[in-house]
Design a protein around this motif. Structure first.
Motif, PDB file in Angstrom:
ATOM      1  N   SER A 301       0.817  -1.700   0.144  1.00  0.00           N
ATOM      2  CA  SER A 301      -0.316  -0.042  -0.250  1.00  0.00           C
ATOM      3  C   SER A 301       1.018   1.289  -0.124  1.00  0.00           C
ATOM      4  CB  SER A 301      -0.811   0.045   0.940  1.00  0.00           C
ATOM      5  OG  SER A 301      -1.897   1.082   1.107  1.00  0.00           O
ATOM      6  N   VAL A 302       1.853   1.248   1.369  1.00  0.00           N
ATOM      7  CA  VAL A 302       2.889   2.772   1.023  1.00  0.00           C
ATOM      8  C   VAL A 302       3.733   2.814  -0.456  1.00  0.00           C
ATOM      9  CG1 VAL A 302       4.678   3.308   2.253  1.00  0.00           C
ATOM     10  CG2 VAL A 302       2.949   2.646   3.611  1.00  0.00           C
ATOM     11  N   ALA A 303       4.190   1.434  -1.337  1.00  0.00           N
ATOM     12  CA  ALA A 303       5.054   1.298  -2.618  1.00  0.00           C
ATOM     13  C   ALA A 303       3.624   1.960  -3.952  1.00  0.00           C
ATOM     14  CB  ALA A 303       5.330   0.143  -2.170  1.00  0.00           C
ATOM     15  N   CYS A 304       2.635   1.560  -3.343  1.00  0.00           N
ATOM     16  CA  CYS A 304       1.346   2.701  -4.229  1.00  0.00           C
ATOM     17  C   CYS A 304       1.008   3.710  -4.479  1.00  0.00           C
ATOM     18  CB  CYS A 304       0.345   1.692  -3.722  1.00  0.00           C
ATOM     19  SG  CYS A 304       0.053  -0.123  -4.587  1.00  0.00           S
ATOM     20  N   LEU A 309       0.646   5.358  -7.539  1.00  0.00           N
ATOM     21  CA  LEU A 309      -0.513   4.351  -8.545  1.00  0.00           C
ATOM     22  C   LEU A 309      -2.391   4.843  -8.179  1.00  0.00           C
ATOM     23  CD1 LEU A 309      -1.067   2.024 -10.431  1.00  0.00           C
ATOM     24  CD2 LEU A 309      -0.887   0.293  -8.007  1.00  0.00           C
ATOM     25  N   PHE A 310      -2.359   5.166  -7.066  1.00  0.00           N
ATOM     26  CA  PHE A 310      -3.648   5.424  -6.571  1.00  0.00           C
ATOM     27  C   PHE A 310      -3.465   7.333  -7.206  1.00  0.00           C
ATOM     28  CE2 PHE A 310      -2.488   3.723  -2.291  1.00  0.00           C
ATOM     29  CZ  PHE A 310      -3.155   2.413  -2.440  1.00  0.00           C
ATOM     30  N   THR A 311      -3.083   7.917  -7.039  1.00  0.00           N
ATOM     31  CA  THR A 311      -3.399   8.635  -8.275  1.00  0.00           C
ATOM     32  C   THR A 311      -3.379   8.508  -9.511  1.00  0.00           C
ATOM     33  OG1 THR A 311      -1.547  10.249  -6.626  1.00  0.00           O
ATOM     34  CG2 THR A 311      -2.042  11.200  -8.705  1.00  0.00           C
ATOM     35  N   ALA A 312      -3.063   7.599 -10.045  1.00  0.00           N
ATOM     36  CA  ALA A 312      -2.759   7.549 -12.086  1.00  0.00           C
ATOM     37  C   ALA A 312      -4.166   7.094 -12.042  1.00  0.00           C
ATOM     38  CB  ALA A 312      -1.557   6.153 -12.158  1.00  0.00           C
TER      39      ALA A 312
END
Length: 316
Positions: A301-304, A309-312
């Motif tokens: 989750s931290v890596a995403c 990734l969450f924004t993309a």
């Protein structure tokens, strides 16, 4: 804290180690699962107080503190169960049993020693080696502390079947059947894991986004899940969901998305079963699958979040 109590490693004091030693003894005496249920109760109360505007003091002192935090009384108690099993005093995997009944005080002292160790390990993971990524700690310090303590306990007290246990003839490590001593027989098929992961993940994500991190949203689901295990203690076939609820809440807050929270809830459910198959199902002693799922999925989750990734991929 007076300087005379400070240890060379920094902000941990000798008093902290002593308090955690007592917490480890307590957890071993009452049993690992009852100790964790008490943790869940304290986290729930702490979250409710934060919702009411009281701040995190109760949560930090009792829910995740040096005595009743899960890394102390639960994590250390599991290792005490391993030691008791080595001595022939406990079935090993039965973390519901209070070890006071063994009438062996060295079992309780092992719990105390690992309670103190939990303070040092947690300090290492969140202070000495924070490895922040995108402004966030790389993982959950409490969960990885529990996991590492259990690995140490396995190395010290239960290597008869090897570090990963021993897969029975005709069995598959990652597709066990009733021939093996399963972790949660009612929570292991892909359908069961998907449904409980999605359901708990969505609900915990909703609470997280409704309340916000500063008002208990990140941990209210964890508290409810932990407290619900009181029914498991008394024999009800309850789902184990605290790894699902906390990871879903973290992902939902990081992404501002219920759907991302749901996805990480499902991922956490499957991660719990994966770690159970890797370390627990085929062994005589218990290495906590939820703790392993929490630190590993938190890292994802931290890596995403750090990689955007969450924004993309914005989801509702």
């Amino acid at each position: 804290m007076t300087s005379s109590l400070l240890l060379p490693i920094g902000g941990i004091s000798f008093l902290h180690l002593c308090i955690a030693f007592v917490g480890g003894i307590f957890g071993a005496a009452v049993g690992a699962l009852p100790a964790f249920i008490l943790c869940g109760f304290f986290v729930f109360i702490g979250a409710v107080l934060m919702i009411a505007g009281a701040g995190p003091d109760f949560l930090n002192t009792f829910g995740f503190g040096f005595t009743f935090g899960p890394q102390v009384c639960f994590g250390a108690a599991v290792v005490a169960h391993m030691y008791a099993h080595k001595k022939g005093l406990s079935p090993g995997r039965d973390i519901t049993a209070g070890l006071m009944g063994t009438k062996s005080m060295d079992v309780l002292l092992i719990g105390g020693l690992f309670g103190s160790l939990s303070v040092i390990l947690n300090w290492l993971f969140i202070t000495a080696l924070p490895m922040k990524w995108g402004g966030m700690l790389w993982t959950d310090g409490v969960a990885i502390t529990i996991f590492v303590m259990h690995l140490i306990g396995r190395l010290l007290f239960d290597m008869k079947k090897g570090f990963f246990g021993q897969v029975a003839e005709g069995e598959s490590r990652f597709n066990p059947t009733e021939k093996s001593t399963l972790w949660l027989p009612w929570q292991m098929s892909w359908k069961e894991l998907f449904v409980i992961g999605a359901g708990v993940g969505l609900l915990s994500s909703y609470f997280a986004m409704l309340l916000g991190a500063d008002h208990g949203g990140a941990i209210i689901g964890f508290g409810i899940s932990g407290l619900s295990l009181v029914f498991l203690q008394f024999g009800t076939k309850m789902p184990v969901t605290h790894h699902i609820s906390v990871n879903a809440a973290v992902a939902a807050l990081a992404s501002h998305s219920l759907i991302w929270g749901l996805i990480f809830g499902v991922l956490s459910a499957f991660a719990g079963q994966f770690w159970a198959c890797l370390f627990t199902i085929h062994a005589d002693t218990y290495i906590d699958p939820p703790a392993a799922a929490i630190w590993s999925v938190t890292t994802i989750s931290v890596a995403c979040a750090a990689l955007g990734l969450f924004t993309a991929i914005p989801l509702p």
